[in-house]
Motif scaffolding. Structure first.
Motif, mmCIF file in Angstrom:
data_model
loop_
_atom_site.group_PDB
_atom_site.id
_atom_site.type_symbol
_atom_site.label_atom_id
_atom_site.label_comp_id
_atom_site.label_asym_id
_atom_site.label_seq_id
_atom_site.Cartn_x
_atom_site.Cartn_y
_atom_site.Cartn_z
ATOM 1 N N THR A 152 12.817 -16.006 44.909
ATOM 2 C CA THR A 152 12.465 -15.628 43.537
ATOM 3 C C THR A 152 13.551 -16.097 42.585
ATOM 4 O OG1 THR A 152 11.247 -13.667 44.282
ATOM 5 C CG2 THR A 152 11.951 -13.723 41.968
ATOM 6 N N ASN A 153 13.145 -16.874 41.595
ATOM 7 C CA ASN A 153 14.071 -17.392 40.591
ATOM 8 C C ASN A 153 13.863 -16.693 39.254
ATOM 9 O OD1 ASN A 153 15.093 -19.365 42.398
ATOM 10 N ND2 ASN A 153 13.360 -20.704 41.928
ATOM 11 N N TRP A 154 14.908 -16.725 38.428
ATOM 12 C CA TRP A 154 14.833 -16.122 37.097
ATOM 13 C C TRP A 154 13.934 -16.934 36.174
ATOM 14 C CZ3 TRP A 154 19.497 -13.557 34.328
ATOM 15 C CH2 TRP A 154 19.967 -12.481 35.099
ATOM 16 N N HIS B 74 8.737 -17.921 43.818
ATOM 17 C CA HIS B 74 8.182 -17.046 42.792
ATOM 18 C C HIS B 74 9.120 -17.040 41.587
ATOM 19 C CE1 HIS B 74 5.308 -15.751 45.755
ATOM 20 N NE2 HIS B 74 6.259 -15.281 46.552
ATOM 21 N N TRP B 75 8.561 -16.649 40.431
ATOM 22 C CA TRP B 75 9.345 -16.655 39.186
ATOM 23 C C TRP B 75 9.297 -15.285 38.531
ATOM 24 C CZ3 TRP B 75 12.231 -20.889 38.160
ATOM 25 C CH2 TRP B 75 11.933 -22.031 38.931
ATOM 26 N N GLN C 170 20.296 -20.298 51.681
ATOM 27 C CA GLN C 170 20.333 -19.005 52.363
ATOM 28 C C GLN C 170 18.943 -18.627 52.882
ATOM 29 O OE1 GLN C 170 21.171 -15.487 49.944
ATOM 30 N NE2 GLN C 170 22.342 -14.612 51.625
ATOM 31 N N ALA C 171 17.929 -18.887 52.057
ATOM 32 C CA ALA C 171 16.558 -18.580 52.479
ATOM 33 C C ALA C 171 16.174 -19.415 53.697
ATOM 34 C CB ALA C 171 15.597 -18.847 51.326
ATOM 35 N N ARG C 172 16.602 -20.647 53.741
ATOM 36 C CA ARG C 172 16.319 -21.506 54.893
ATOM 37 C C ARG C 172 17.001 -20.962 56.152
ATOM 38 N NH1 ARG C 172 19.015 -24.873 57.825
ATOM 39 N NH2 ARG C 172 20.849 -24.583 56.499
ATOM 40 N N ARG C 173 18.265 -20.553 55.995
ATOM 41 C CA ARG C 173 19.034 -20.077 57.146
ATOM 42 C C ARG C 173 18.504 -18.740 57.682
ATOM 43 N NH1 ARG C 173 23.491 -18.490 55.683
ATOM 44 N NH2 ARG C 173 23.695 -19.110 53.494
ATOM 45 N N THR C 174 18.033 -17.886 56.793
ATOM 46 C CA THR C 174 17.572 -16.556 57.212
ATOM 47 C C THR C 174 16.081 -16.515 57.528
ATOM 48 O OG1 THR C 174 17.184 -15.880 54.911
ATOM 49 C CG2 THR C 174 19.373 -15.435 55.846
ATOM 50 N N GLY C 175 15.379 -17.608 57.221
ATOM 51 C CA GLY C 175 13.951 -17.641 57.469
ATOM 52 C C GLY C 175 13.143 -16.836 56.475
ATOM 53 N N LEU D 240 14.334 -32.464 33.061
ATOM 54 C CA LEU D 240 13.218 -32.000 33.885
ATOM 55 C C LEU D 240 13.129 -30.493 33.756
ATOM 56 C CD1 LEU D 240 14.170 -32.021 37.713
ATOM 57 C CD2 LEU D 240 15.819 -31.847 35.842
ATOM 58 N N THR D 241 11.980 -29.911 34.179
ATOM 59 C CA THR D 241 11.839 -28.462 34.100
ATOM 60 C C THR D 241 12.653 -27.800 35.218
ATOM 61 O OG1 THR D 241 9.918 -28.335 35.573
ATOM 62 C CG2 THR D 241 9.490 -28.699 33.213
ATOM 63 N N ILE D 242 13.011 -26.538 34.998
ATOM 64 C CA ILE D 242 13.706 -25.777 36.034
ATOM 65 C C ILE D 242 12.812 -25.639 37.261
ATOM 66 C CG2 ILE D 242 14.751 -23.557 36.613
ATOM 67 C CD1 ILE D 242 16.382 -25.263 34.651
ATOM 68 N N ARG D 243 11.523 -25.566 37.038
ATOM 69 C CA ARG D 243 10.572 -25.488 38.160
ATOM 70 C C ARG D 243 10.654 -26.747 39.024
ATOM 71 N NH1 ARG D 243 6.020 -22.195 38.923
ATOM 72 N NH2 ARG D 243 6.437 -21.257 36.890
#
Length: 321
Positions: free
Chosen positions: A209-211, A271-272, A199-204, A251-254
């Motif tokens: 931000t992830n939990w 961002h986290w 979605q971020a790619r499509r909307t630019g 692997l890490t969530i990051r």
């Protein structure tokens, strides 16, 4: 208990896949179909409410399956589990108790009950061995769901002890793939990341931000591999303990977020939000019992994520969002 020797299942026998439209159940259905099973039986939740005990017993009386794969469950991510613990406990207990009791009444030859790696203690030694079950406190964010799944494992073990039926349980790690749930409210981490970054790619959008902190480590298995493992266990394993199903790698969530961002083609910032919960610090399964039986996964994570992104984009409005 009468000794049971695992071997090839009868491809002409009736096989009931409970939850055949879900992520896991649909993959199992596809795999069984590809392997030549000619009498697969499934019912949607609209056709058969597995919380309705009388309806479940009536269904078994009509269909009389020889084999049952119990993949039906109420599932969700951290937010859903924290918000609706009663639903996750009560509905899953109803579903599995009704199906297992009906299967017992009709003396179903072989049952595979599917649980989840969240059954293990929050701070279990890593990698997690099957023997660590019930040795410590559960992760609070999904303890209600975990208790229901633990009850299912013990139910299967009790049937083995009391009635001698060769039923087994499999505990998969985090699963993903075609047919996953991408909803904002109750998706798991990997499909949630795919939806968010795409979605971020499509909307630019300049950032995502992830939990949490991104530091917890997780293991992921493609659902097609899980389906293959289920048939493998039915044909090669018999024992009282649950069997871990995973890759043996995490692997890490990051790092997972970076992999997803690359797969969808997003080059903005990440961002986290550390005010949000991380959940269990690490959850890696010891899969030595499964690999000793002769099975290994075939889908690398990067390839699996790319395939899942392609499936997500190709299904558009039909996807659960």
């Amino acid at each position: 208990m009468t000794e049971y020797t695992p071997g090839p299942l009868d491809r002409d026998a009736t096989v009931y896949v409970a939850g055949h439209r879900g992520l896991v159940g649909s993959a199992i259905w596809r795999h069984l179909d590809e392997q030549g099973f000619s009498r697969l039986v499934g019912r949607s939740s609209a056709e058969l409410d597995l919380r309705d005990r009388d309806a479940v017993f009536g269904f078994f009386a009509d269909t009389r399956p020889r084999y049952v794969v119990l993949a039906a469950a109420k599932v969700g991510g951290i937010l859903a589990n924290c918000t609706y613990p009663v639903d996750f406990l009560s509905e899953n207990l109803q579903i599995q108790t009704n199906v297992l009791d009906a299967a017992l009444q009709h003396e179903v030859e072989r049952v595979l009950f599917l649980g989840s790696s969240c059954i293990y203690p929050k701070l279990a030694p890593q990698p997690i061995k099957e023997e660590y079950l019930l040795t410590g406190h559960l992760e609070p964010t999904n303890d209600a769901y975990a208790i229901a799944k633990i009850a299912g494992i013990l139910h299967v073990q009790a049937v083995r002890r009391q009635y001698g039926l060769p039923w087994i349980s499999a505990m998969p790690t985090n699963l993903y793939g075609s047919g996953d749930n991408f909803s904002r409210e109750d998706s798991h981490v990997l499909p949630a990341l795919i939806r968010r970054y795409d979605q971020a790619r499509r909307t630019g959008a300049p950032s995502v931000t992830n939990w949490g902190s991104g530091t917890p480590r997780r293991e992921f298995l493609h659902v097609d591999d899980m389906a293959a493992a289920c048939l493998h266990l039915l044909e090669h394993f018999d024992g009282p303990t649950q069997v871990n199903v995973g890759t043996g790698q995490d692997l890490t969530i990051r790092d997972l977020a970076a992999l997803v961002a690359d797969a969808v083609g997003y080059d903005g910032e990440t961002h986290w939000d550390t005010s949000k919960p991380d959940g269990t610090p690490r959850k890696l399964l010891d899969v030595s019992q499964l690999t000793a039986s002769g099975w290994e996964p075939q889908v690398p994570l990067a390839e699996g994520v790319a395939r899942t992104v392609a499936w997500y984009r190709s299904h558009g409005e039909s996807i659960r969002q």
